[in-house]
Scaffold this motif. Structure first.
Motif, PDB file in Angstrom:
ATOM      1  N   LYS A  98       0.933  -1.416   0.031  1.00  0.00           N
ATOM      2  CA  LYS A  98       0.043  -0.085   0.163  1.00  0.00           C
ATOM      3  C   LYS A  98       0.848   1.644  -0.432  1.00  0.00           C
ATOM      4  CE  LYS A  98      -3.547   2.634   2.952  1.00  0.00           C
ATOM      5  NZ  LYS A  98      -4.585   2.313   3.903  1.00  0.00           N
ATOM      6  N   GLY A  99       2.319   1.014   0.630  1.00  0.00           N
ATOM      7  CA  GLY A  99       2.305   2.318   1.113  1.00  0.00           C
ATOM      8  C   GLY A  99       3.233   2.715  -0.350  1.00  0.00           C
ATOM      9  N   PHE A 100       4.080   1.430  -1.175  1.00  0.00           N
ATOM     10  CA  PHE A 100       4.768   1.856  -2.662  1.00  0.00           C
ATOM     11  C   PHE A 100       3.482   2.155  -3.372  1.00  0.00           C
ATOM     12  CE2 PHE A 100       5.859   0.933  -6.169  1.00  0.00           C
ATOM     13  CZ  PHE A 100       7.667   0.670  -6.503  1.00  0.00           C
ATOM     14  N   LYS A 111      10.867   6.477  -1.483  1.00  0.00           N
ATOM     15  CA  LYS A 111      11.486   6.445  -0.119  1.00  0.00           C
ATOM     16  C   LYS A 111      11.853   5.123   0.937  1.00  0.00           C
ATOM     17  CE  LYS A 111       8.016  10.277   0.714  1.00  0.00           C
ATOM     18  NZ  LYS A 111       7.191  10.543   2.163  1.00  0.00           N
ATOM     19  N   ALA A 112      13.272   5.703   0.856  1.00  0.00           N
ATOM     20  CA  ALA A 112      13.721   4.390   1.509  1.00  0.00           C
ATOM     21  C   ALA A 112      12.546   3.374   2.820  1.00  0.00           C
ATOM     22  CB  ALA A 112      15.347   4.755   2.153  1.00  0.00           C
ATOM     23  N   SER A 113      12.391   4.578   3.425  1.00  0.00           N
ATOM     24  CA  SER A 113      11.470   3.876   4.656  1.00  0.00           C
ATOM     25  C   SER A 113      10.439   3.029   3.915  1.00  0.00           C
ATOM     26  CB  SER A 113      10.760   5.060   5.400  1.00  0.00           C
ATOM     27  OG  SER A 113      10.040   5.969   4.919  1.00  0.00           O
ATOM     28  N   VAL A 114       9.827   3.542   2.415  1.00  0.00           N
ATOM     29  CA  VAL A 114       9.139   2.786   2.106  1.00  0.00           C
ATOM     30  C   VAL A 114       9.045   1.528   1.776  1.00  0.00           C
ATOM     31  CG1 VAL A 114       6.666   2.574  -0.236  1.00  0.00           C
ATOM     32  CG2 VAL A 114       7.352   5.001   1.278  1.00  0.00           C
ATOM     33  N   ALA A 115      10.886   2.006   1.111  1.00  0.00           N
ATOM     34  CA  ALA A 115      11.048   0.583   0.170  1.00  0.00           C
ATOM     35  C   ALA A 115      11.523   0.034   1.811  1.00  0.00           C
ATOM     36  CB  ALA A 115      12.424   0.913  -0.523  1.00  0.00           C
ATOM     37  N   PHE A 116      12.227  -0.210   2.580  1.00  0.00           N
ATOM     38  CA  PHE A 116      12.231  -1.007   4.260  1.00  0.00           C
ATOM     39  C   PHE A 116      10.852  -1.704   4.043  1.00  0.00           C
ATOM     40  CE2 PHE A 116      13.082  -2.001   8.292  1.00  0.00           C
ATOM     41  CZ  PHE A 116      13.944  -2.833   8.206  1.00  0.00           C
ATOM     42  N   LYS A 117       9.441  -0.993   4.186  1.00  0.00           N
ATOM     43  CA  LYS A 117       8.558  -1.622   4.659  1.00  0.00           C
ATOM     44  C   LYS A 117       8.093  -2.326   4.188  1.00  0.00           C
ATOM     45  CE  LYS A 117       7.246   2.320   7.975  1.00  0.00           C
ATOM     46  NZ  LYS A 117       5.889   3.309   8.267  1.00  0.00           N
ATOM     47  N   ALA A 118       8.028  -2.649   3.150  1.00  0.00           N
ATOM     48  CA  ALA A 118       7.792  -3.054   1.998  1.00  0.00           C
ATOM     49  C   ALA A 118       8.619  -4.495   1.557  1.00  0.00           C
ATOM     50  CB  ALA A 118       7.393  -2.410   0.609  1.00  0.00           C
ATOM     51  N   ALA A 119       9.768  -4.346   2.066  1.00  0.00           N
ATOM     52  CA  ALA A 119      10.873  -5.933   2.055  1.00  0.00           C
ATOM     53  C   ALA A 119      10.629  -6.364   2.734  1.00  0.00           C
ATOM     54  CB  ALA A 119      12.135  -5.246   1.698  1.00  0.00           C
TER      55      ALA A 119
END
Length: 228
Positions: A98-100, A111-119
């Protein structure tokens, strides 16, 4: 001071080495598992036409907006889209982070935070639905014919991915982050991660419908290699 700096440099080096090894192992496993094909079920009929559609990264499953088996427009409503075009006869759906979806209109804005949460499966998921008037066969759009029974299973698998309210309605996400005049977002179940990607979801939909698929895949290339 020098000893502490040396320790920090060594630690950073170990972390970089671990990251490189992890990425290499991940890509290697992804390549092997996506190369293993799950064969199509014995022919049960070719009554319903569907498509797989890629934007170069992400795979959507495209179904008739409505037919005598199922009317998607009762759930994914035309008026949820900006264009409200009720003449569109095809509906593409894809599951993802959802964030992505909502915070990353282009790769440059990731954003790095979005990528980290998604991963690492730390955020919620959504389904992106897009209406089309027609689709053109290409390297990134493949046509598939399936039986009515297989289509029933495909529909049920996709429906199970939607989150619903207390009344059984889909949870439409009201947002300005849509990609155009013909798409909308909905709350979904599950969490995106390195091991459960948008393409993993699409691959599982094809499996549910008894179609050619990868044993497992994280990337759209694995799916489309089965439909060259």
């Amino acid at each position: 001071m020098k000893a502490k700096l040396l320790w920090v440099i060594k630690l950073i080096g170990k972390l970089v080495l671990f990251l490189v090894c992890f990425i290499g192992l991940y890509l290697g496993i992804a390549y092997v598992l996506s190369s293993i094909q799950i064969d199509r079920e014995p022919d049960q009929g070719q009554d319903v036409k569907i498509y797989i559609l890629s934007n170069g990264v992400h795979t959507d499953i495209v179904v008739p907006a409505k037919n005598d088996q199922f009317n998607w427009t009762n759930l994914v409503k035309y008026h949820h889209t900006a264009g409200k075009d009720s003449t569109a006869g095809w509906l593409a759906m894809g599951w993802g982070d959802k964030g992505f979806y909502l915070q990353t209109p282009t790769w440059a804005e990731l954003k790095a935070s979005v990528a980290f949460k998604a991963a690492f499966g730390l955020s919620s998921s959504a389904i992106h639905a897009t209406y089309y008037r027609k689709l053109n066969i290409s390297e990134q759009c493949r046509e598939i014919h399936i039986s009515r029974k297989q289509y029933d299973r495909l529909v049920n698998h996709i429906l199970a991915s939607f989150d619903r309210d207390a009344y059984g309605s889909l949870k439409h996400i009201v947002t300005n982050a849509v990609y155009g005049n013909s798409d909308a977002f909905y709350e979904a179940v599950g969490s995106y991660s390195l091991f459960t990607t948008c393409n993993t979801w699409a691959n599982n939909v094809l499996k549910a419908a008894g179609q050619k698929a990868c044993l497992w895949t994280a990337f759209d290339s694995g799916i489309f290699s089965k439909y060259e």
